[in-house]
Design an enzyme around this catalytic site. Sequence first.
Site, PDB file in Angstrom:
ATOM      1  CG  ASP A   1      -2.055   0.955   1.126  1.00  0.00           C
ATOM      2  OD1 ASP A   1      -1.997   1.845   0.256  1.00  0.00           O
ATOM      3  OD2 ASP A   1      -3.018   0.818   1.901  1.00  0.00           O
ATOM      4  CG  ASP A   2      -0.018   4.814  -0.064  1.00  0.00           C
ATOM      5  OD1 ASP A   2      -0.791   4.522  -0.989  1.00  0.00           O
ATOM      6  OD2 ASP A   2      -0.338   5.580   0.867  1.00  0.00           O
TER       7      ASP A   2
ATOM      8  CB  CYS B   1      -6.317   3.306  -1.847  1.00  0.00           C
ATOM      9  SG  CYS B   1      -6.477   1.811  -0.935  1.00  0.00           S
TER      10      CYS B   1
ATOM     11  NE  ARG C   1      -5.983  -0.967  -1.734  1.00  0.00           N
ATOM     12  CZ  ARG C   1      -5.020  -1.578  -1.031  1.00  0.00           C
ATOM     13  NH1 ARG C   1      -5.237  -2.766  -0.538  1.00  0.00           N
ATOM     14  NH2 ARG C   1      -3.871  -0.988  -0.812  1.00  0.00           N
TER      15      ARG C   1
ATOM     16  CE  LYS D   1      -6.308   0.497   2.081  1.00  0.00           C
ATOM     17  NZ  LYS D   1      -5.338   1.597   1.875  1.00  0.00           N
TER      18      LYS D   1
ATOM     19  CG  HIS E   1      -9.997   1.338   1.003  1.00  0.00           C
ATOM     20  ND1 HIS E   1      -8.979   2.239   0.809  1.00  0.00           N
ATOM     21  CD2 HIS E   1     -11.075   2.066   1.362  1.00  0.00           C
ATOM     22  CE1 HIS E   1      -9.412   3.454   1.037  1.00  0.00           C
ATOM     23  NE2 HIS E   1     -10.677   3.373   1.375  1.00  0.00           N
TER      24      HIS E   1
ATOM     25  CB  SER F   1      -6.714   3.756   4.569  1.00  0.00           C
ATOM     26  OG  SER F   1      -6.760   3.589   3.174  1.00  0.00           O
TER      27      SER F   1
ATOM     28  CG  HIS G   1      -2.041   3.995   3.754  1.00  0.00           C
ATOM     29  ND1 HIS G   1      -2.451   4.859   4.735  1.00  0.00           N
ATOM     30  CD2 HIS G   1      -2.755   4.320   2.638  1.00  0.00           C
ATOM     31  CE1 HIS G   1      -3.384   5.669   4.240  1.00  0.00           C
ATOM     32  NE2 HIS G   1      -3.581   5.359   2.969  1.00  0.00           N
TER      33      HIS G   1
ATOM     34  CG  ASP H   1      -2.267   0.950  -3.107  1.00  0.00           C
ATOM     35  OD1 ASP H   1      -1.058   1.280  -2.987  1.00  0.00           O
ATOM     36  OD2 ASP H   1      -3.168   1.424  -2.393  1.00  0.00           O
ATOM     37  CG  ASN H   2      -1.604   4.327  -4.624  1.00  0.00           C
ATOM     38  OD1 ASN H   2      -2.745   4.054  -4.257  1.00  0.00           O
ATOM     39  ND2 ASN H   2      -0.657   4.683  -3.761  1.00  0.00           N
TER      40      ASN H   2
ATOM     41  CE  LYS I   1      -2.631   7.589  -1.522  1.00  0.00           C
ATOM     42  NZ  LYS I   1      -2.715   6.984  -0.189  1.00  0.00           N
TER      43      LYS I   1
END
Lengths: 459, 459
Positions: free
Chosen positions: A37-38, A77, A81, A133, A135, A158, A232, A284-285, A305
């Site tokens: 994540d991130d 995010c 996903r 996660k 989301h 998140s 994240h 994810d990004n 991001k």
Amino acid sequence: MRLSTSAVFCLLGLLPCDRVIDAAPPPKANVIVIFADDLGYGDLGCYGSPTIRTPHLDRMAAEGLRFTDFYSASEVCTPSRAALLTGRYPIRSGMCGNRRVLFPSSKGGLPPEEITIAEALRDQGYATAHVGKWHLGIHEGSRPLDQGFQHSFGLPYSNDMDARSDLPRGATGSPNPPQDGWNVPLIRDGKIVEQPADQTTLTKRYTKEAVQFIRQQKDGSFFLYFAHTFPHVPMFASPAFKGKSRAGIYGDAVEELDWSVGQVLDALRTEGIADRTLVVFTSDNGPWLIMGDQGGSAGLLRDGKGSTWEGGMRVPGIAWMPGRIKPSVTSQRAGTLDLLPSALAIAGAPLPDKVPLDGVDLAPLLFAAQPLVERPYFYYRGDQIFACRLGEWKAHFKTQTGYGQPQAETHDPPLLFHLGRDASEKRNVAAAHADVLAEIQQAVKLHQSTIVPGVPQLQ
Amino acid sequence: MRLSTSAVFCLLGLLPCDRVIDAAPPPKANVIVIFADDLGYGDLGCYGSPTIRTPHLDRMAAEGLRFTDFYSASEVCTPSRAALLTGRYPIRSGMCGNRRVLFPSSKGGLPPEEITIAEALRDQGYATAHVGKWHLGIHEGSRPLDQGFQHSFGLPYSNDMDARSDLPRGATGSPNPPQDGWNVPLIRDGKIVEQPADQTTLTKRYTKEAVQFIRQQKDGSFFLYFAHTFPHVPMFASPAFKGKSRAGIYGDAVEELDWSVGQVLDALRTEGIADRTLVVFTSDNGPWLIMGDQGGSAGLLRDGKGSTWEGGMRVPGIAWMPGRIKPSVTSQRAGTLDLLPSALAIAGAPLPDKVPLDGVDLAPLLFAAQPLVERPYFYYRGDQIFACRLGEWKAHFKTQTGYGQPQAETHDPPLLFHLGRDASEKRNVAAAHADVLAEIQQAVKLHQSTIVPGVPQLQ
């Protein structure tokens, strides 16, 4: 010679060949997606990080296929996903919009009619699990157990959401107690088991859960979607990792994530199923640059991001299946949109009927080093196309930095960059390449003609 | 336990131990320095380049020790080369100043009294050769054969110097003829053998020369200083590489350089002397960013050639000696200043008498994975200290971009960055760390008290 996917699989023993009739068919190959994540393009050793040590991911890359041009399907995010699990640009499922992501107060979520990798593989007899996660919605129809997962353990969104203002927020990583102010619940199969979740041990507990699932399912076929909470913000690491990296708490969190990847791959080796398990690692990004010491790095790529510059959407991408995937580095352009078609091909599952998909089956590339078919890639920000890549060329119709630039800037004519000669998108060469721009604009037009926007979910 | 270098070498068999008396002493280990020109921190696969393929350097790194924090001793060419060969900051030899580098019209050069690696190793019975760019003076006393090299083949200075205005300059890489306007001579042992040098085949011819020298000297001990002309502008590649990389002519040139490294290492393997040859690969300074498609990338580091931001001076650094150097990645801070003390230690040569040196012997790190002693590093621009690194902290007293910012900006208090948490030097944290600044300023003062500036050579 271009082999069909099924022929490749047959040769590799991933799918039963017709002539193998005197034995029970071998279990179909497993699929594991590990989703950070991130995490930025420049945050792993094998992608050039000078400060974060990632020996397990580096080894995974050295043993597998490392992508230089792997893309998430969104710059933030929730849409990213949704796209990964459905193989479709988020505009098609309605999982994008002005509000960018789902919040705890959002009414929407991944529509039940969307077909996820988990649903398709479950229908092929796969055991399915979500760890980490989610989301993609907290209401009926959108939750993990509603979307094809038989097991689920993790956070609904998140780790910075759901903060309680009546609690002191405290500094991230403050030991006393570490989760001050953060109030995100930890959920198992739809039931809250801890609130606030103790984030210092999340990565460890996720990992234990993932390894347990692998061990339990080792004799059959399974799909594991392991979506980490970190890196994240707010950033946490367990005592074994906290304060251990050169790169501060961000580095600590990534090094723990690296450890976790090592645990998963070790479990596959120990159980003797590494050669029939496809593991894909990605993010994810891009990195959340405004987070200072708690944000990562996109390496040489521009921005992070939230933006459709390369740093926002090009991410680490590693595919691993020792003995089946030859160790290599590829500059073929691929991404999370391709995971559904690839997973379904591996499982011998039919593609969803009458549903437009945006990815391609990566199997010929993964297992036979065959180049992918050339196809455009669209950089969406919310429900708008901000940029498009075709071959080495990328045109920006609009640009906006990750977070901070209040409004998008429109470019007419579009900006044009050659990502081979100018990976950092510094030199606009639109004036000299009107023909390329025309071709890209044609590709956008064609793509848009196929789009039926889903009902907006991020309200 | 900290072993002395000689003890380590004795254990490793790199130096004869006293008790080995009944056999001829084995030849001392060879030393090869491969020096790229203007290659950036982010330009190799193993340092995260997404577009340039460097399988030979990647393999060298995987088999050897890759440094994340390796520094050239200057942000431009001539001073950097003087420092590498002498182990001293250029201020001490006078090889720096306002004019930045030597030009064909310059009267100065590396002073004869400076002791180079070549001189010190020649005195130990090593065969010595220089292949490639020199750029340390064209007058008597400063030339390769005057500075300890028994053989020399290459260019006297940069490949963009000595251009003839009466010849059409032409586009770099223009095939008709490729060297239009460029007029640099190719020199063997002091005599011009070709002018203008055909730059399209330079890398190939350098490589042939280097491999030939290795083969001829394989039974003895040798020092080879292989200083490539590329990827300095104007960029050329031989037909086998031209147009082959994703990254345009710059990528072509780097990929040919990578091929050349592969040829050198292969020769060592074939001759069976790889395990007694230390090979170090690095670059003279960061990428020349203003050169557009003909400039490289510093990856996530800030700025490039000509600046004392990290991108100007932190460069790829790989040390290789299979069986002796364990495959690893190190974040120990090292650099070209350390090569003279290291080479002399390997050869069992005494350090120059009464000459202040600025590097340390890397052998304990290379051969026994022992950490180096903590010491400050000074970022000179010309004859001034612009910045200083101590541990993870870097203070900037002055800053100036590579090329383009007309005057340096002075910072009082200095800017302060933590290179672990902020490798890209984005977040000045001086206000919170007055103690660190004081310690760094003390280190600068102490260093300056040891400096007796040499007679300025770059007039």
